[in-house]
Write a protein that holds these residues in place. Structure first.
Motif, mmCIF file in Angstrom:
data_model
loop_
_atom_site.group_PDB
_atom_site.id
_atom_site.type_symbol
_atom_site.label_atom_id
_atom_site.label_comp_id
_atom_site.label_asym_id
_atom_site.label_seq_id
_atom_site.Cartn_x
_atom_site.Cartn_y
_atom_site.Cartn_z
ATOM 1 N N ILE A 1 5.000 6.577 -1.076
ATOM 2 C CA ILE A 1 5.669 6.965 0.163
ATOM 3 C C ILE A 1 7.178 6.792 0.047
ATOM 4 C CG2 ILE A 1 5.992 6.052 2.518
ATOM 5 C CD1 ILE A 1 2.841 6.152 2.638
ATOM 6 N N GLY B 1 2.155 8.390 6.669
ATOM 7 C CA GLY B 1 1.150 7.878 5.746
ATOM 8 C C GLY B 1 1.145 6.371 5.583
ATOM 9 N N THR B 2 2.147 5.670 6.138
ATOM 10 C CA THR B 2 2.179 4.206 5.990
ATOM 11 C C THR B 2 1.223 3.526 6.960
ATOM 12 O OG1 THR B 2 4.480 4.245 5.266
ATOM 13 C CG2 THR B 2 3.618 2.130 6.007
ATOM 14 N N GLU C 1 2.612 1.809 -3.314
ATOM 15 C CA GLU C 1 1.607 2.239 -4.294
ATOM 16 C C GLU C 1 1.315 3.732 -4.141
ATOM 17 O OE1 GLU C 1 -2.285 0.212 -4.282
ATOM 18 O OE2 GLU C 1 -1.142 -1.641 -4.684
ATOM 19 N N LYS C 2 1.248 4.178 -2.873
ATOM 20 C CA LYS C 2 0.943 5.583 -2.577
ATOM 21 C C LYS C 2 2.120 6.507 -2.865
ATOM 22 C CE LYS C 2 -1.128 4.995 1.702
ATOM 23 N NZ LYS C 2 -1.514 5.531 3.019
ATOM 24 N N LYS D 1 0.841 -1.210 0.000
ATOM 25 C CA LYS D 1 0.000 0.000 0.000
ATOM 26 C C LYS D 1 0.870 1.252 0.000
ATOM 27 C CE LYS D 1 -4.502 -1.066 0.528
ATOM 28 N NZ LYS D 1 -4.737 -2.132 1.548
ATOM 29 N N ALA D 2 1.877 1.255 0.891
ATOM 30 C CA ALA D 2 2.731 2.434 1.035
ATOM 31 C C ALA D 2 3.473 2.735 -0.264
ATOM 32 C CB ALA D 2 3.729 2.222 2.179
#
Ligand code: 4G4
Length: 234
Positions: free
Chosen positions: A30, A157-158, A27-28, A24-25
């Motif tokens: 980060i 944000g992670t 992909e975002k 997820k991180a």
């Protein structure tokens, strides 16, 4: 933050980097992770990356040329650290993770293999040697993945605020307190009543006591530091 992984086995990282919170991180955005394979920089016709140690001895070493060429092919964002994961390194802890996650624009993680790497790599290419602990693995990919995970976890944000607060609780040099979820009773073992009471101050006191007791039993070395840092400085 840019993270470069210099590895003979980039495919090793595919699943861990696409799963769960790490997936997820990334992909975002980060952190941006790039792979470089020293084998692509070997110049002889067999594309050799290993050789025998001078002076004899068991096993093979990573040759310096392909590793230097691989790292030197990368763009350089300052400030940066070129990190070798090795049993000879500085022991990794939460404070070092926090420094690596917050102070650098680029981390280059170099993964060793065989019996190790040529000393000229350690001295002239590597800016920081890091160890996960006093044990030996066949490759640096596993510790590199652990370091990467610990760094990404600390990037804003992670994970929620919760987890970063917990990281700070480790910087206090104490182990975590015991935690429970439903059901309130499982196989005859009830959750401690204080946790069901709703008394937040009492819960905090109980948790702190548990942390200290647990740390005394399992990690007296940590407790010593905790008590020393807790003392007044006069
Ligand atoms: C560099 C030098 C790290 C890398 C020698 C790496 C344990 C750790 C390696 C080696 C590692 C650790 C082959 C011994 C790869 N093993 N404790 N292995 N070896 O962080």
């Amino acid at each position: 933050m840019r993270i470069d992984i210099v590895t003979l086995f980039p495919e090793f990282f595919a699943s861990p980097l696409s799963s769960g919170l790490m997936g997820k991180a990334l992909e975002k955005g980060i952190a941006e992770v790039q792979f470089t394979n020293p084998r692509d920089f070997a110049t002889d016709k067999h594309r050799r990356v290993d050789d025998e140690p001078y002076g004899g001895g068991a096993g093979m070493l990573l040759k310096p040329e392909p590793l230097f060429a691989a790292v030197e092919s990368l763009p350089c964002l300052e400030p940066r650290q070129v990190i070798l994961l090795s049993p000879q390194g500085k022991p990794l802890n939460q404070a070092l993770l926090k420094e690596l996650a917050s102070q650098y624009a680029q981390l280059v993680l170099v993964c060793g293999h065989y019996e190790g790497v040529d000393e000229r790599v350690c001295e002239q290419l590597i800016t920081l040697e890091v160890s996960l602990g006093d044990f030996v693995l066949t490759c640096g990919e596993i510790p590199a993945l652990a370091l990467l995970n610990g760094v990404i976890r600390l990037r804003p944000g992670t994970v929620g605020k919760e987890a970063s607060l917990k990281a700070e609780s480790f910087e206090e040099d104490l182990l975590d307190y015991p935690q429970y979820t439903r059901p309130a009773e499982f196989r005859g073992w009830r959750v401690p009543e204080v946790l069901l009471s709703g008394h937040h101050a009492e819960i905090e006191r109980w948790r702190k006591k548990q942390q200290i007791q647990r740390t005394r039993e399992r990690r007296p070395d940590l407790l010593e530091r905790y008590e020393r840092l807790d003392e007044p400085t006069n």
